[in-house]
Enzyme design. Structure first.
Site, PDB file in Angstrom:
ATOM      1  N   HIS A 103       0.801  -1.058   0.017  1.00 54.43           N
ATOM      2  CA  HIS A 103       0.086  -0.177  -0.107  1.00 54.43           C
ATOM      3  C   HIS A 103       0.873   1.495  -0.001  1.00 54.43           C
ATOM      4  O   HIS A 103       0.209   2.253   0.265  1.00 54.43           O
ATOM      5  CB  HIS A 103      -0.888  -0.046   1.138  1.00 54.43           C
ATOM      6  CG  HIS A 103      -2.227   0.728   1.014  1.00 54.43           C
ATOM      7  ND1 HIS A 103      -3.251   0.141   0.335  1.00 54.43           N
ATOM      8  CD2 HIS A 103      -2.594   1.967   1.407  1.00 54.43           C
ATOM      9  CE1 HIS A 103      -4.196   1.024   0.100  1.00 54.43           C
ATOM     10  NE2 HIS A 103      -4.047   2.219   1.024  1.00 54.43           N
ATOM     11  N   ASP A 168      -7.473   4.059   9.023  1.00 53.38           N
ATOM     12  CA  ASP A 168      -8.890   4.175   8.352  1.00 53.38           C
ATOM     13  C   ASP A 168      -9.129   2.925   7.517  1.00 53.38           C
ATOM     14  O   ASP A 168     -10.335   2.526   7.441  1.00 53.38           O
ATOM     15  CB  ASP A 168      -8.973   5.373   7.345  1.00 53.38           C
ATOM     16  CG  ASP A 168      -9.291   6.680   8.215  1.00 53.38           C
ATOM     17  OD1 ASP A 168      -9.526   6.534   9.541  1.00 53.38           O
ATOM     18  OD2 ASP A 168      -9.152   7.639   7.635  1.00 53.38           O
ATOM     19  N   GLU A 284     -12.722  12.801  12.856  1.00 57.33           N
ATOM     20  CA  GLU A 284     -12.062  13.265  11.748  1.00 57.33           C
ATOM     21  C   GLU A 284     -12.955  14.470  10.762  1.00 57.33           C
ATOM     22  O   GLU A 284     -14.192  14.307  10.988  1.00 57.33           O
ATOM     23  CB  GLU A 284     -11.930  11.826  10.888  1.00 57.33           C
ATOM     24  CG  GLU A 284     -10.811  11.211  11.121  1.00 57.33           C
ATOM     25  CD  GLU A 284     -10.469  10.013  10.027  1.00 57.33           C
ATOM     26  OE1 GLU A 284      -9.534   8.989  10.161  1.00 57.33           O
ATOM     27  OE2 GLU A 284     -11.176  10.090   9.072  1.00 57.33           O
TER      28      GLU A 284
END
Length: 526
Positions: A103, A168, A284
């Site tokens: 990632h 997340d 957030e």
């Protein structure tokens, strides 16, 4: 003693290790009857298959490509140590990069002309890695560095327990996030994931296999956490656990005024004690802009019937700010959570009539990004370039950033379609002894431009990223990159600031031949 090998496997192993040694200009002969038997065994786990090379040469970012000469598929951490020792002991060592779920967005887990370690092979083949072992009595989980956080969640929930700090997106490896920081909406209260580690097993750049903690090999412990893979490969981490909630109250509030938006966030994160029941569990912020639906691929939240009025609001103001807050609850607190959430909302300056709420399971909330991922994959829109930019901005300069970037560069270019995150954190929740770099102010914001683009349009987003960085430098905004990428040593020295000398010393201490994570381009950028 006569060594017994299966005839084909033996010669395939000799072929691979000889080829890798030849390509990497390692000239010493193999002594298959003695000390290099380990090298031959290692070769059986090295692959030069074109598909393996191709996979290891790419990442989620889809922008950088760097081909290794081989890929190691370890069956146990000892294989990784053997590979590092093999490189370390040669006159011309080769670079080694650990790759988890791939990632990274700028080639950070690549090793051009070196060897990429496929960490996931230890998880996928259920071999001799750490796996996930939960201690109910002592409230921790021993987790292999190759494990995904979603699997950590599922394994710990079986015992009614869970870690407290998350990212997340949960389909990331434990070793990967701990090598950076691991941030999300829980960070203001519980700190990043690197602040929630009790001990680790690490293989250094000298092939030393060490257990480290704040009290044992502490210099290595603090170096590795947030260390961008420069000092060692994490093969096990001990993660503290607490009782897991069952459900969450999930609320989004809309603002048309940035000052009110940030003041409310700063007020809410001022209650941040781990045992403070009045504190939020997640916070957030994000931007809504005139690019179609107010929902994005990360989360479908707003009721469809409310889309027209939200879009009308965005059209009027250009940018709308969304505050997202969460309160956990279980059977013990289900009768009081609504009252507690109502008290949280009192005194906030969001726009009347623009409050939206959900009540969902804890696991569903934590894994909220997954559904968006699967949808994009079904449409062929997941494996595309991701020219992301992640920043930390001091509180005192976030208003200038809003005026110059959100309402300046971003609106003028009008190309931003992906999520844009902006939310505050408390510096006191971070440990300055760790390698991660953050602004000096007590409160700072993370800003994430999570762009997705076409294969022929990513450069436009990259140009916007460069404009943003130029604006920060020109106006004196003391920005720090999260998931940083630079091309010169001078830029890295500036990035680390007062931590550079310690960072450099630790590199010489734990990886003196500069073997590990060459894709970061910190010590091999010339």
């Amino acid at each position: 003693m006569v060594m017994s090998f299966q005839f084909p496997a033996y010669f395939i192993a000799i072929f691979i290790i000889t080829r890798v040694m030849s390509i990497m200009k390692i000239s010493k002969p193999l002594d298959v009857h003695h000390k290099d038997i380990r090298a031959v065994d290692l070769a059986t786990k090295l692959s030069v298959d074109p598909s393996a090379i191709e996979s290891a040469s790419r990442d989620f970012g889809g922008i950088v490509k760097a081909e290794p000469e081989a890929v190691l598929h370890p069956s146990a951490p000892q294989d990784i140590a053997a590979l590092i020792k093999f490189s370390y002991s040669n006159s011309v060592p080769f670079g080694i990069a650990a790759k988890g779920h791939g990632h990274s967005v700028r080639g950070q887990a690549m090793a051009e002309n070196g060897v990429v370690v496929d960490m996931r092979s230890m998880a996928n083949k259920r071999r001799n890695g750490t796996g996930i072992r939960v201690s109910i009595d002592r409230l921790y989980a021993d987790v292999g560095g190759e494990q995904l956080w979603i699997d950590v969640l599922n394994a710990t929930l079986e015992y009614g327990l869970a870690p407290v700090s998350w990212t997340d997106y949960l389909y990331l490896t434990v070793g990967g996030t701990l090598s950076n920081a691991g941030i999300s909406g829980q960070t203001f209260r519980y700190g990043p994931q690197i602040s929630n580690v009790l001990e680790m097993d690490v293989i250094t750049g000298k092939a030393d296999f060490l257990t480290c903690s704040p009290k044992m090999n502490s210099e290595l412990f603090y170096a590795v956490l947030g260390g961008l893979g420069q000092f060692g490969i994490i093969t096990r981490a001990r993660i503290p656990l607490q009782r897991a909630p069952q459900r969450v109250k999930w609320v989004r509030l809309l603002y048309d005024d940035f000052s009110s938006f940030t003041k409310d966030q700063e007020l809410l994160i001022s209650k941040n004690g781990r045992k403070d029941n009045s504190a939020l569990d997640f916070l957030e912020g994000s931007l809504l802009m005139d690019q179609g639906s107010p929902d994005n691929w990360r989360s479908s939240f707003f009721p469809h019937k409310d889309h027209p009025k939200i879009i009308s609001l965005i059209t009027k103001h250009g940018v709308i700010y969304c505050l997202e807050i969460v309160k956990h609850y279980d059977d013990r607190t289900k009768h009081t959570v609504d009252k507690e959430m109502k008290q949280v909302l009192q005194g906030l300056n969001y726009m009347p009539g623009f409050t939206f709420g959900k009540d969902v399971g804890y696991e569903e909330f934590l894994n909220r990004v997954r559904s968006g991922e699967l949808k994009l994959k079904s449409q062929g829109l997941w494996d595309v370039p991701h020219p992301w930019l992640n920043l930390f901005i001091p509180k005192s300069q976030i208003s200038d950033f809003n005026n110059g970037v959100f309402r300046g560069i971003v609106l003028e270019r009008n190309i931003t379609t992906g999520p844009v995150l902006v939310y505050p954190m408390n510096r006191q929740k971070w440990d300055a002894r760790m390698s991660a770099v953050i602004p000096d102010e007590e409160i700072f914001y993370t800003v994430g431009f999570l762009h997705s683009s076409g294969f022929d349009t990513w450069e436009a987003f990259e140009d916007q990223n460069k404009d943003i960085m130029r604006f920060c430098n020109k106006t004196g905004i003391m920005v720090k990159q999260y998931l940083p990428h630079y091309s010169t040593k001078e830029e890295w020295v500036h990035h680390f600031g007062s931590k550079w000398k310690v960072f450099q010393f630790r590199k010489y201490q734990f990886d003196p031949r500069m073997l590990l994570s060459p894709g970061q381009r910190i010590f091999n950028n010339n």
